[in-house]
Motif scaffolding. Sequence first.
Motif, PDB file in Angstrom:
ATOM      1  N   THR A 179       3.359 -23.244  35.409  1.00 27.12           N
ATOM      2  CA  THR A 179       4.231 -24.207  34.724  1.00 27.12           C
ATOM      3  C   THR A 179       4.068 -24.225  33.204  1.00 27.12           C
ATOM      4  OG1 THR A 179       2.593 -25.953  35.072  1.00 27.12           O
ATOM      5  CG2 THR A 179       4.331 -25.729  36.729  1.00 27.12           C
ATOM      6  N   GLU A 180       2.907 -23.767  32.707  1.00 27.65           N
ATOM      7  CA  GLU A 180       2.709 -23.770  31.259  1.00 27.65           C
ATOM      8  C   GLU A 180       1.783 -22.639  30.829  1.00 27.65           C
ATOM      9  OE1 GLU A 180      -0.003 -26.653  29.427  1.00 27.65           O
ATOM     10  OE2 GLU A 180      -0.216 -27.596  31.390  1.00 27.65           O
ATOM     11  N   LYS A 181       1.871 -22.267  29.562  1.00 29.04           N
ATOM     12  CA  LYS A 181       0.976 -21.248  29.023  1.00 29.04           C
ATOM     13  C   LYS A 181       0.146 -21.890  27.919  1.00 29.04           C
ATOM     14  CE  LYS A 181       0.730 -16.673  26.911  1.00 29.04           C
ATOM     15  NZ  LYS A 181       1.454 -15.494  26.404  1.00 29.04           N
ATOM     16  N   PRO A 182      -1.109 -22.225  28.218  1.00 29.96           N
ATOM     17  CA  PRO A 182      -1.963 -22.849  27.190  1.00 29.96           C
ATOM     18  C   PRO A 182      -2.282 -21.850  26.074  1.00 29.96           C
ATOM     19  CG  PRO A 182      -3.270 -22.276  29.115  1.00 29.96           C
ATOM     20  CD  PRO A 182      -1.843 -22.010  29.481  1.00 29.96           C
ATOM     21  N   ASP A 183      -2.740 -22.372  24.945  1.00 27.69           N
ATOM     22  CA  ASP A 183      -3.097 -21.510  23.818  1.00 27.69           C
ATOM     23  C   ASP A 183      -4.485 -20.897  23.986  1.00 27.69           C
ATOM     24  OD1 ASP A 183      -0.789 -22.019  21.873  1.00 27.69           O
ATOM     25  OD2 ASP A 183      -1.401 -24.050  22.435  1.00 27.69           O
ATOM     26  N   ILE A 184      -5.338 -21.576  24.777  1.00 24.24           N
ATOM     27  CA  ILE A 184      -6.705 -21.083  24.966  1.00 24.24           C
ATOM     28  C   ILE A 184      -7.264 -21.625  26.270  1.00 24.24           C
ATOM     29  CG2 ILE A 184      -7.754 -23.011  23.655  1.00 24.24           C
ATOM     30  CD1 ILE A 184      -9.798 -20.924  22.531  1.00 24.24           C
ATOM     31  N   ILE A 185      -8.129 -20.818  26.896  1.00 19.66           N
ATOM     32  CA  ILE A 185      -8.846 -21.242  28.100  1.00 19.66           C
ATOM     33  C   ILE A 185     -10.340 -21.203  27.787  1.00 19.66           C
ATOM     34  CG2 ILE A 185      -9.445 -20.627  30.484  1.00 19.66           C
ATOM     35  CD1 ILE A 185      -6.617 -19.411  30.746  1.00 19.66           C
ATOM     36  N   TYR A 186     -11.055 -22.262  28.174  1.00 20.65           N
ATOM     37  CA  TYR A 186     -12.510 -22.319  28.060  1.00 20.65           C
ATOM     38  C   TYR A 186     -13.076 -22.417  29.470  1.00 20.65           C
ATOM     39  CZ  TYR A 186     -11.373 -24.032  23.309  1.00 20.65           C
ATOM     40  OH  TYR A 186     -10.873 -24.191  22.037  1.00 20.65           O
ATOM     41  N   ALA A 187     -14.205 -21.722  29.718  1.00 22.70           N
ATOM     42  CA  ALA A 187     -14.771 -21.784  31.062  1.00 22.70           C
ATOM     43  C   ALA A 187     -16.285 -21.643  31.036  1.00 22.70           C
ATOM     44  CB  ALA A 187     -14.176 -20.686  31.945  1.00 22.70           C
ATOM     45  N   CYS A 188     -16.940 -22.333  31.977  1.00 24.68           N
ATOM     46  CA  CYS A 188     -18.389 -22.218  32.158  1.00 24.68           C
ATOM     47  C   CYS A 188     -18.688 -22.424  33.634  1.00 24.68           C
ATOM     48  CB  CYS A 188     -19.132 -23.261  31.322  1.00 24.68           C
ATOM     49  SG  CYS A 188     -20.943 -23.124  31.445  1.00 24.68           S
ATOM     50  N   GLY A 189     -19.507 -21.529  34.193  1.00 24.46           N
ATOM     51  CA  GLY A 189     -19.838 -21.629  35.608  1.00 24.46           C
ATOM     52  C   GLY A 189     -20.405 -20.323  36.110  1.00 24.46           C
ATOM     53  N   PRO A 190     -20.394 -20.115  37.438  1.00 23.18           N
ATOM     54  CA  PRO A 190     -20.940 -18.882  38.009  1.00 23.18           C
ATOM     55  C   PRO A 190     -20.208 -17.639  37.491  1.00 23.18           C
ATOM     56  CG  PRO A 190     -20.534 -20.526  39.718  1.00 23.18           C
ATOM     57  CD  PRO A 190     -19.908 -21.055  38.465  1.00 23.18           C
ATOM     58  N   MET A 191     -20.928 -16.511  37.445  1.00 22.68           N
ATOM     59  CA  MET A 191     -20.354 -15.285  36.885  1.00 22.68           C
ATOM     60  C   MET A 191     -19.095 -14.826  37.615  1.00 22.68           C
ATOM     61  SD  MET A 191     -21.797 -14.256  34.122  1.00 22.68           S
ATOM     62  CE  MET A 191     -22.128 -12.578  33.649  1.00 22.68           C
ATOM     63  N   ILE A 192     -19.060 -14.945  38.932  1.00 24.64           N
ATOM     64  CA  ILE A 192     -17.866 -14.494  39.669  1.00 24.64           C
ATOM     65  C   ILE A 192     -16.647 -15.327  39.279  1.00 24.64           C
ATOM     66  CG2 ILE A 192     -18.431 -15.915  41.699  1.00 24.64           C
ATOM     67  CD1 ILE A 192     -16.672 -12.457  41.693  1.00 24.64           C
TER      68      ILE A 192
END
Length: 256
Positions: A179-192
């Motif tokens: 539904t939308e295209k963000p300008d940036i994605i941030y992520a933290c968690g397991p490597m997979i």
Amino acid sequence: MYKQGKYPIVSKKTLAKGIFDIEIYCPHIAQAAQAGQFAQVAAEGFFLRRPISICDIDKTKGTIRLVFEVRGKGTDKLSELNKGDLIDIIAPLGNGFKTLEKDKKCVCIGGGIGTPPMLGIAKEYGENATVISGFRNMAAVILQEDFKSCGANTILCTDDGSAGKKGFVTDALAEVLETEKPDIIYACGPMIMLKNITKMAADSGIYCQVSLEQRMACGVGACLVCACRTVKDGQEFNSHVCKDGPVFDSEEVVFE
């Protein structure tokens, strides 16, 4: 520049079984800290410090929040600290998240104990942030009210469906990207999880930053405990998560 000292704990909460939230009064550190950085915390009786992500920063109050899970004897010792006690920390360490202009849209994705570092960056965007959090089950869910109170659109996923949507954070991300295209994605968690999010971001042409969770010893780049493989200009080499990260541009990380 990081500082080392003993600072008073001004509040302590239990967020879930074995997960603790402590707020520390350390004005110099709070002024210098950025979302995505971390602290090296001394546990009494243990030689090596424990790396803990900075969950939130209040520059006005001069405080930072550390949310951590008891995973061994060192973090168990830290969990015994209470309001009024002094805590020995070195912070802020590492490189934080890159922040775009306030009118840009971001998606922040946290898996399990990778959720706390998402709060500081989500606050930077407020209503322009969508936060996706994933946990094993309802008992492990943390920080959802914090994300809502900063104005973010909050999506909760659990593996067993006992809270929020049943499924993985990548399923929820796929729905958002429809539904939308963000300008940036941030992520933290397991490597997979980070590997899959990196691919989805690349396929959609979205800039993405990932925060790596890694065992550390010194926290300032002097030892080689937290090495990870990265690529720059087509060349592969070892980076230090503590000094070169913990935040990396996702396309630079070599996922096994």
